[in-house]
Design a protein around this motif. Structure first.
Motif, PDB file in Angstrom:
ATOM      1  N   THR A   1       0.829  -1.201   0.000  1.00 27.14           N
ATOM      2  CA  THR A   1       0.000   0.000   0.000  1.00 27.14           C
ATOM      3  C   THR A   1       0.869   1.259   0.000  1.00 27.14           C
ATOM      4  OG1 THR A   1      -0.102   0.286   2.413  1.00 27.14           O
ATOM      5  CG2 THR A   1      -1.659  -1.279   1.416  1.00 27.14           C
ATOM      6  N   LYS A   2       0.193   2.397  -0.005  1.00 29.14           N
ATOM      7  CA  LYS A   2       0.887   3.683   0.121  1.00 29.14           C
ATOM      8  C   LYS A   2       0.813   4.224   1.548  1.00 29.14           C
ATOM      9  CE  LYS A   2       0.221   5.031  -4.705  1.00 29.14           C
ATOM     10  NZ  LYS A   2      -0.312   6.057  -5.641  1.00 29.14           N
ATOM     11  N   LEU A   3       0.293   3.418   2.449  1.00 29.23           N
ATOM     12  CA  LEU A   3       0.176   3.849   3.827  1.00 29.23           C
ATOM     13  C   LEU A   3       1.558   3.963   4.472  1.00 29.23           C
ATOM     14  CD1 LEU A   3      -2.810   1.580   4.953  1.00 29.23           C
ATOM     15  CD2 LEU A   3      -2.889   4.060   4.543  1.00 29.23           C
ATOM     16  N   ASP A   4       1.758   5.035   5.195  1.00 27.64           N
ATOM     17  CA  ASP A   4       2.997   5.209   5.938  1.00 27.64           C
ATOM     18  C   ASP A   4       2.892   4.388   7.223  1.00 27.64           C
ATOM     19  OD1 ASP A   4       5.558   6.541   6.535  1.00 27.64           O
ATOM     20  OD2 ASP A   4       4.426   7.525   8.128  1.00 27.64           O
ATOM     21  N   PHE A   5       3.863   3.499   7.456  1.00 28.00           N
ATOM     22  CA  PHE A   5       3.789   2.648   8.644  1.00 28.00           C
ATOM     23  C   PHE A   5       5.164   2.509   9.297  1.00 28.00           C
ATOM     24  CE2 PHE A   5       4.936  -0.398   5.358  1.00 28.00           C
ATOM     25  CZ  PHE A   5       5.792  -1.298   5.994  1.00 28.00           C
TER      26      PHE A   5
END
Length: 488
Positions: free
Chosen positions: A68-72
């Motif tokens: 995904t493009k989620l920052d984690f």
């Protein structure tokens, strides 16, 4: 054909991969303790915290997040200040513990705090010791990824050294799970490489029989005795020192006093002698005999010694903090005096800075890798030698400690968490200047990986290992989605 409406919940798929109990939303009372960073300025207030209860669930979470493009970010106990804008993966549920008396090893969950490891080891094998963190509230994984120093490091080296950290179970970027020993370069990178190679969920550590009548604790000394204390330290270090002896010197005030268990502005010599009380009192007579000394030492087990530092977590998130963790070859009387003068000048800049500034000497904190290798039993040395050869010979850990550096000087400036940008920048600038102010412009030192800031030069920290670690980051994090000290 009409386009489908976009998913209004960016975490919908992620929520479906774990149990409801594994999800911590910002409105949950568990949110802050599950996401709090040590340094307040690094808190990014993630939109969701996921705390998987099983390796299977974690594997699904990592495999999904990676695409995904989620920052984690990966979070253990929060002392490395890991945070993210979107998703924080909290690994504290990985708190298993097993002891193998035949192999003399423990296999432990990498998300737990060292206080739990000490407690559990004392319950099942009270005569044993482990090379674990001196600050018990910090997490297992974070200390290993940043090298890790112990009360026993003057005898046995860093936590992450091959003789101590034998193996690690890792969830890789694609969700696959491996024991790092099956991929020797991965195991090598985990030993002080700064993270970003996957998610540690278990580690296997060597344990060994160790004295449990350790003489340890604080000796409080008047600030007016600084020159006598500094001279005593220089003389103490000048002669041969038993490897079972180490010590700290704290200089802290204000809100930080509670974090070390003190309520006085006096200098604090924290002694440790695993040879027992009689030996300890003789070794530290130079401090005990200073007029005005307050002796708070006691006989402790190794777990009890660690518990003396159990208040360090009380100030987590209350300060904007900037570090200079320095490894030195020598500590002179002049160095001690200059460091205290620097500390007092910080208070003069702003009283609130003085309450948020650390000055800690951690003396006799290291042993050479060769010495540490020689201390392993003959029966276990061949397998360790094989690991060393596979990982690159004598350079057996990713962080290459320089020869002869055995003392730590920890300088940390800060300001309250609600301070504005001006004070935050000033605290940062004071930290950048600190090494030259205390040690001079040409002093030899090495920055430790466990307190890195963006102003530190990674190439200088990891030296000849830097490019190899970059290459390994690219292999084990091909899309550059994990967060680590060295960029992929």
């Amino acid at each position: 054909m009409a386009e489908s409406a976009p998913d209004t919940d960016p975490f919908a798929t992620l929520r479906s991969l774990v149990r409801p109990d594994d999800i911590i939303s910002p409105d949950s009372p568990e949110y802050r303790p599950s996401a709090q960073t040590w340094a307040a300025q690094k808190q990014e207030n993630p939109g969701l915290v996921i705390r998987p209860a099983s390796i299977e669930a974690l594997s699904k979470v990592i495999a999904h997040l990676y695409t995904t493009k989620l920052d984690f970010a990966i979070y253990g106990q929060g002392f490395s200040s890991a945070s993210a804008r979107d998703v924080l993966v909290n690994t504290s549920a990985f708190d298993d513990f097993s002891f193998d008396p035949q192999a003399e090893t423990i296999t432990i969950g990498a998300g737990q705090a060292w206080s739990e490891v000490y407690r559990k080891l004392e319950e099942v094998a009270p005569e044993y010791g482990v090379v674990g963190a001196r600050t018990p509230c910090v997490g297992v994984a974070g200390t290993i990824l940043s090298g890790g120093y112990s009360w026993l490091s003057s005898e046995y080296g860093c936590i992450s050294d091959p003789a101590n950290m034998l193996d690690a179970k890792v969830v890789k970027f694609d969700g696959s799970v491996v024991w790092a020993s099956t991929e020797p370069e991965l195991l090598w990178a985990l030993r002080g490489g700064g993270g970003g190679f996957g998610v540690l969920v278990q580690v296997k550590l060597r344990v060994f029989r160790y004295p449990q009548d350790i003489w340890a604790g604080p000796i409080l000394l008047p600030r007016e005795a600084l020159e006598q204390v500094a001279k005593g330290i220089e003389s103490f270090l000048a002669g041969p020192v038993d490897p079972k002896i180490t010590m700290f010197l704290y200089v802290v005030t204000g809100r930080l006093l509670e974090s070390i268990g003190s309520d006085s502005d006096m200098l604090v010599v924290h002694a440790f002698d695993a040879n027992g009380e009689e030996h300890g009192r003789e070794s530290f007579a130079w401090a005990l005999d200073i007029p005005g000394a307050v002796d708070q030492t006691k006989l402790k087990t190794l777990a009890g010694v660690a518990a003396l530092q159990n208040k360090a977590g009380t100030v987590k998130g209350t300060m904007k903090q900037f570090w200079q963790p320095l490894m030195l070859s020598d500590i002179s009387q002049e160095t001690v005096i200059k460091a205290v003068q620097w500390f007092e000048e910080i208070k003069d800049v702003d009283p609130s800075f003085g309450e948020c500034t650390y000055l800690i000497f951690e003396l006799l904190s290291s042993v050479g890798v060769i010495q540490q290798f020689q201390q392993v039993s003959d029966t276990k040395r061949p397998s360790l030698q094989k690991q060393r050869d596979q990982a690159g010979g004598a350079a057996s850990s990713a962080w290459p400690r320089q020869d002869g550096l055995k003392h730590i000087l920890l300088l940390g400036t800060g300001c309250p968490s609600d301070a504005g940008p001006y004070k935050e920048k000033l605290a940062r600038d004071l930290a950048i200047e600190a090494p030259s102010r205390v040690l001079g412009d040409n002093a030899r030192f090495q920055v430790l990986p466990n307190g890195l800031e963006e102003y530190h030069d990674r190439r200088e920290v990891w030296g000849a290992h830097y490019e190899k670690l970059q290459s390994l980051r690219a292999r084990f994090d091909p899309s550059g989605r994990f967060k680590g000290a060295i960029g992929a």
